[in-house]
Design a protein around this motif. Structure first.
Motif, mmCIF file in Angstrom:
data_model
loop_
_atom_site.group_PDB
_atom_site.id
_atom_site.type_symbol
_atom_site.label_atom_id
_atom_site.label_comp_id
_atom_site.label_asym_id
_atom_site.label_seq_id
_atom_site.Cartn_x
_atom_site.Cartn_y
_atom_site.Cartn_z
ATOM 1 N N GLU A 55 -16.325 73.053 96.442
ATOM 2 C CA GLU A 55 -17.663 72.927 97.067
ATOM 3 C C GLU A 55 -18.176 74.713 97.179
ATOM 4 N N MET A 56 -19.411 74.698 97.549
ATOM 5 C CA MET A 56 -19.903 76.121 97.947
ATOM 6 C C MET A 56 -19.178 76.515 99.379
ATOM 7 N N VAL A 63 -10.854 72.974 101.199
ATOM 8 C CA VAL A 63 -10.801 72.431 99.967
ATOM 9 C C VAL A 63 -9.438 72.444 99.525
ATOM 10 N N ALA A 64 -8.716 73.212 99.578
ATOM 11 C CA ALA A 64 -7.181 73.420 99.437
ATOM 12 C C ALA A 64 -6.397 72.284 99.938
ATOM 13 N N ARG A 65 -6.990 72.042 101.312
ATOM 14 C CA ARG A 65 -5.980 70.825 102.137
ATOM 15 C C ARG A 65 -6.497 69.587 101.379
ATOM 16 N N PHE A 66 -7.663 69.278 101.092
ATOM 17 C CA PHE A 66 -7.799 68.022 100.292
ATOM 18 C C PHE A 66 -7.312 67.900 98.967
ATOM 19 N N MET A 144 -17.961 68.158 94.601
ATOM 20 C CA MET A 144 -18.298 68.403 95.966
ATOM 21 C C MET A 144 -19.491 69.286 96.200
ATOM 22 N N CYS A 145 -20.567 68.853 96.825
ATOM 23 C CA CYS A 145 -21.770 69.830 96.945
ATOM 24 C C CYS A 145 -22.418 70.275 95.565
ATOM 25 N N PHE A 146 -22.167 71.812 95.405
ATOM 26 C CA PHE A 146 -22.568 72.433 94.219
ATOM 27 C C PHE A 146 -22.253 71.697 92.874
ATOM 28 N N THR A 147 -21.039 71.215 93.146
ATOM 29 C CA THR A 147 -20.348 70.397 91.916
ATOM 30 C C THR A 147 -20.293 68.996 92.078
ATOM 31 N N GLY A 148 -21.064 68.437 92.862
ATOM 32 C CA GLY A 148 -20.809 67.006 93.274
ATOM 33 C C GLY A 148 -21.220 66.192 91.969
ATOM 34 N N ASN A 149 -22.087 66.216 91.198
ATOM 35 C CA ASN A 149 -22.566 65.498 90.271
ATOM 36 C C ASN A 149 -21.616 65.804 88.864
ATOM 37 N N HIS A 252 -22.535 67.608 105.964
ATOM 38 C CA HIS A 252 -22.707 67.572 104.679
ATOM 39 C C HIS A 252 -21.171 67.236 103.691
ATOM 40 N N SER A 253 -20.242 68.095 104.208
ATOM 41 C CA SER A 253 -18.915 67.964 103.640
ATOM 42 C C SER A 253 -17.999 66.835 103.963
#
Length: 288
Positions: A55-56, A63-66, A144-149, A252-253
């Protein structure tokens, strides 16, 4: 060996501090090139491949944890660096600069009427290579977010079998637009129906960047195989990084910055559902 989903994260005696930079030393950094476009990709784990798109404003500790949770569930994670500085907790100012650069970059199409972002071509090539390297029935992908779609655009690559759409924010200027061409959506729908696939999608109810209209548009385009989950705003973590505190003022996230890493929390349940979705499509199908 994968860890049972209910035990993911329990092996961490001292939970990682999300407010300090992440060294990412447990990932292998690879430089991968397709069509003269080279990107750093962080790889870890074993088993079928899952593409984790940040995500942004970049690959944050959240993000790394996920990505580690996906790895520990029994997958090989490919986490491409798409924008920002990898592993850092960006300041509000740095995050804003990253966002502005992405909005005008030729790789991303942040506004309505322009179709899918060109970077998805590179990501589809990555999915194809990841499948060849890791085997199994196919590849999972989460945006996720900016890359979601992006996870949906990647379904134009046949190897992608398990797409997850998390709070898709593009296009920024039309909450009812999917960010994909109608023809591409039709191809995705045909794949979903002919191959008995589904799309998992997540958002918070009051998310100002991913509103109900966007999920409604996806549902209309893809039918009942677009499975949406809308979490209450009360389920969001309020202890967020500086960029989120200043610019992301609504929940949001779902599985990163606003996830509450405690048993019984709706965001943790969403994480577990995503991991189970990957396993059901990419692992069980491999042994049947």
């Amino acid at each position: 060996m994968s860890i049972p989903i209910k035990d993911i994260g329990k092996q961490e005696i001292n939970k990682q501090d999300m407010h300090v930079d992440d060294s990412l030393t447990d990932f292998t950094s690879r430089q991968i090139t397709f069509n003269d476009v080279s990107k750093r990709v962080y790889v870890t784990g074993s088993g079928p491949a899952v593409i984790v798109m940040t995500e942004m404003p970049g690959i944050s500790p959240h993000v790394a944890r996920f990505a580690r949770w996906v790895r520990d569930a029994g997958f090989t994670v490919y986490m491409p660096s798409l924008f920002g500085r990898d592993g850092v907790v960006a300041t509000a100012e740095e995050g804003a600069v990253v966002f502005q650069k992405a909005c005008v970059s030729a790789e991303f199409r942040a506004f309505a009427g322009k179709g899918a972002s060109p970077v998805t071509l590179w990501l589809r090539a990555l999915a194809k290579v990841a499948h060849a390297e890791c085997g199994g029935p196919g590849v999972g992908a989460i945006g996720m977010c900016f890359t979601g779609n992006f996870a949906l655009s990647m379904m134009l690559e046949p190897a992608v079998l398990a797409p997850v759409v998390a709070q898709p924010s593009l296009p920024m200027d039309d909450p009812a637009d999917t960010g994909l061409e109608a023809a591409d959506l039709q191809v995705v729908r045909q794949r979903l129906e002919s191959e008995d696939l589904t799309v998992m999608a997540y958002r918070f109810e009051g998310d100002a960047f991913c509103r109900a209209q966007r999920f409604a548009a996806f549902s209309e385009a893809l039918g009942e195989r677009f499975v949406s989950r809308v979490l209450p705003d009360s389920a969001a973590n309020q202890d967020t990084a500086p960029f989120f505190k200043r610019y992301v003022t609504t929940p949001h996230s779902v599985v990163t910055a606003h996830l509450i890493d405690e048993a019984g929390q709706p965001t943790l349940a969403a994480r577990d559902e995503i991991l189970a979705f990957f396993r059901g499509r990419l692992v069980q199908a491999d042994v049947n």
